[in-house]
Design a protein around this motif. Structure first.
Motif, PDB file in Angstrom:
ATOM      1  N   ASP A  34       0.609  -1.139   0.084  1.00  0.00           N
ATOM      2  CA  ASP A  34       0.016   0.071  -0.081  1.00  0.00           C
ATOM      3  C   ASP A  34       0.788   1.394   0.035  1.00  0.00           C
ATOM      4  N   ALA A  35       2.188   1.162  -0.139  1.00  0.00           N
ATOM      5  CA  ALA A  35       3.029   2.292  -0.016  1.00  0.00           C
ATOM      6  C   ALA A  35       2.993   3.129  -1.357  1.00  0.00           C
ATOM      7  N   PRO A  36       2.999   4.566  -1.119  1.00  0.00           N
ATOM      8  CA  PRO A  36       2.716   5.410  -2.279  1.00  0.00           C
ATOM      9  C   PRO A  36       3.692   5.459  -3.228  1.00  0.00           C
ATOM     10  N   GLY A  37       5.103   4.948  -3.011  1.00  0.00           N
ATOM     11  CA  GLY A  37       5.995   4.766  -3.801  1.00  0.00           C
ATOM     12  C   GLY A  37       5.726   3.852  -5.097  1.00  0.00           C
ATOM     13  N   LEU A  38       5.307   2.607  -4.293  1.00  0.00           N
ATOM     14  CA  LEU A  38       5.110   1.555  -5.216  1.00  0.00           C
ATOM     15  C   LEU A  38       3.790   1.756  -5.929  1.00  0.00           C
ATOM     16  N   ARG A  39       2.911   2.088  -5.425  1.00  0.00           N
ATOM     17  CA  ARG A  39       1.524   2.492  -6.254  1.00  0.00           C
ATOM     18  C   ARG A  39       1.790   3.536  -7.428  1.00  0.00           C
ATOM     19  N   ALA A  40       2.780   4.515  -7.083  1.00  0.00           N
ATOM     20  CA  ALA A  40       2.971   5.476  -8.103  1.00  0.00           C
ATOM     21  C   ALA A  40       3.769   4.923  -9.218  1.00  0.00           C
ATOM     22  N   LEU A  41       4.665   4.002  -8.905  1.00  0.00           N
ATOM     23  CA  LEU A  41       5.596   3.526  -9.902  1.00  0.00           C
ATOM     24  C   LEU A  41       4.684   2.413 -10.750  1.00  0.00           C
ATOM     25  N   VAL A  42       3.680   1.544 -10.214  1.00  0.00           N
ATOM     26  CA  VAL A  42       2.903   0.816 -10.990  1.00  0.00           C
ATOM     27  C   VAL A  42       1.834   1.710 -11.783  1.00  0.00           C
ATOM     28  N   ARG A  43       1.201   2.678 -11.500  1.00  0.00           N
ATOM     29  CA  ARG A  43       0.547   3.534 -12.290  1.00  0.00           C
ATOM     30  C   ARG A  43       1.392   4.276 -13.377  1.00  0.00           C
TER      31      ARG A  43
ATOM     32  N   GLY B 138      10.637  -1.173  -5.469  1.00  0.00           N
ATOM     33  CA  GLY B 138      10.482   0.244  -5.192  1.00  0.00           C
ATOM     34  C   GLY B 138       9.302   0.891  -5.360  1.00  0.00           C
ATOM     35  N   ILE B 139       9.016   2.147  -5.363  1.00  0.00           N
ATOM     36  CA  ILE B 139       9.917   3.359  -5.102  1.00  0.00           C
ATOM     37  C   ILE B 139      10.231   3.180  -3.534  1.00  0.00           C
ATOM     38  N   ASN B 140      11.369   3.158  -3.038  1.00  0.00           N
ATOM     39  CA  ASN B 140      11.450   3.332  -1.454  1.00  0.00           C
ATOM     40  C   ASN B 140      11.375   4.815  -1.012  1.00  0.00           C
ATOM     41  N   MET B 141      10.648   4.839  -0.078  1.00  0.00           N
ATOM     42  CA  MET B 141      10.517   6.326   0.579  1.00  0.00           C
ATOM     43  C   MET B 141      12.075   6.410   1.584  1.00  0.00           C
ATOM     44  N   GLY B 142      12.790   7.066   0.763  1.00  0.00           N
ATOM     45  CA  GLY B 142      14.032   7.434   1.481  1.00  0.00           C
ATOM     46  C   GLY B 142      15.323   6.646   0.312  1.00  0.00           C
ATOM     47  N   SER B 143      16.458   7.262   0.556  1.00  0.00           N
ATOM     48  CA  SER B 143      17.365   6.897  -0.296  1.00  0.00           C
ATOM     49  C   SER B 143      18.188   5.512   0.126  1.00  0.00           C
ATOM     50  N   ASN B 144      18.953   4.896  -0.697  1.00  0.00           N
ATOM     51  CA  ASN B 144      19.656   3.732  -0.462  1.00  0.00           C
ATOM     52  C   ASN B 144      20.931   3.741  -1.004  1.00  0.00           C
ATOM     53  N   CYS B 145      22.163   4.265  -0.331  1.00  0.00           N
ATOM     54  CA  CYS B 145      23.296   4.598  -0.779  1.00  0.00           C
ATOM     55  C   CYS B 145      24.243   3.926   0.075  1.00  0.00           C
ATOM     56  N   GLY B 146      25.708   3.966  -0.453  1.00  0.00           N
ATOM     57  CA  GLY B 146      26.503   3.558   0.494  1.00  0.00           C
ATOM     58  C   GLY B 146      26.550   2.323   1.274  1.00  0.00           C
ATOM     59  N   TYR B 147      26.876   2.208   2.657  1.00  0.00           N
ATOM     60  CA  TYR B 147      26.691   0.645   3.257  1.00  0.00           C
ATOM     61  C   TYR B 147      25.440   0.605   3.403  1.00  0.00           C
ATOM     62  N   HIS B 148      24.533   1.525   3.401  1.00  0.00           N
ATOM     63  CA  HIS B 148      22.964   1.090   3.688  1.00  0.00           C
ATOM     64  C   HIS B 148      22.368   0.491   3.006  1.00  0.00           C
TER      65      HIS B 148
END
Length: 312
Positions: free
Chosen positions: A26-35, A109-119
């Protein structure tokens, strides 16, 4: 020259993409991507995503227990909410048990927040793409650098639209059998997506948010960790499950951000903060730095020699 988008559109084929995430179905990032994917009229869209938030679970999988998959109505897509982790969702979705065929591309995705570096190691979003890579299916993870007070849910649609040319180009490469199979892509979209500076090929850096712990009175206290790179409170646009109850004789602790370690250079985090959409090829091997290999090449024979001397 024919563009990648035109070659996909005019071929008459409809490549299949499967979407997963770690923020939940139900996350807005996934729903926007699918649309955006459905609206392109070029793709067959499947969704296999967690039934609740599974942020920062890394590559955790369900082992020994069963998982359930519930059909969900998402316009233009065939979708299931799964009671498992992002890696579980990808594994199930590409297995041909839930869907009749293996998708051409997995998008996490789309994830709410970046995913960079060690994270990247902590990220369930990246793990959703990595699981596909493990199984020989091309994949990409997408994240938006959500910033409280500046970002809103419409930015997820803009982020999806900004990434669509990359997705179409990947599918074109897959169709032509020119797309590399020895990596997957991690893409991060900057906060100011309307005025991004374009795409930049980057490398995974060593940035990391330093985290500590503080004692709290209950599970309900403390801010919600939106991603592995930031902490925001009261900025989630979808419902969270109720806080878990904790027995009175238990101590309760919450993570908190204590600092940020960033390295300079052409890394994913630095380029993202500079306003670029970062495109970072990733693998799954964890090689140590070259100087570490050199150190242990000399160190290990000494351990064996001392062990042999002690035995005499």
């Amino acid at each position: 020259m024919e563009s990648n988008i035109d070659s996909i559109t005019c071929s008459g084929d409809r490549p299949t993409v499967m979407v997963t995430n770690d923020d939940g179905i139900d996350a807005p990032g996934l729903r926007a991507l699918v649309r955006v994917l459905v609206s392109s009229n070029r793709l067959k869209v499947l969704v296999c995503a967690p039934d609740s938030e599974k942020s920062a679970v890394s590559h955790c999988i369900t082992w020994g227990n069963s998982v359930s998959a519930k059909p969900v109505e998402i316009s233009g897509a065939t979708a299931f909410a799964v009671s498992g982790t992002p890696a579980d969702c990808t594994s199930l979705g590409i297995s041909k048990v839930l869907f009749p065929s293996v998708p051409d591309l997995v998008i996490s995705g789309i994830n709410m927040g970046s995913n960079c570096g060690y994270h990247i190691v902590y990220s369930g979003t990246v793990a959703g793409a990595r699981e596909a890579f493990f199984n020989g299916v091309p994949s990409v993870s997408l994240s938006y650098d959500w910033t409280g007070g500046r970002s809103n849910v419409d930015d997820f649609t803009l982020a999806a639209e900004a990434c669509l040319p990359i997705i179409i180009a990947i599918l074109s490469g897959i169709k032509r059998k020119t797309y590399p199979q020895n990596c997957f892509l991690n893409i991060d979209v900057p906060t100011d997506v309307r005025d991004h500076k374009g795409y930049r090929l980057t490398r995974q850096g060593k940035s990391i948010v330093k985290m500590g712990w503080r004692q709290v009175g209950s599970d309900a206290q403390g801010a919600k960790m939106l991603s592995t790179m930031t902490m925001e409170s009261n900025s989630s646009s979808y419902n969270e499950p109720d806080a878990l109850s904790t027995p009175n004789n238990h101590l309760v602790f919450k993570r908190e951000v204590t600092g940020l370690q960033v390295e300079d250079g052409d890394t994913d985090y630095c380029s993202l903060q500079d306003g670029y959409i970062t495109v970072t090829p990733l693998g799954a091997l964890s090689h140590a730095e070259v100087d570490s290999q050199a150190y242990f090449k000399e160190w290990l024979p000494g351990v064996v020699e001392r062990l042999s001397s002690a035995a005499l």
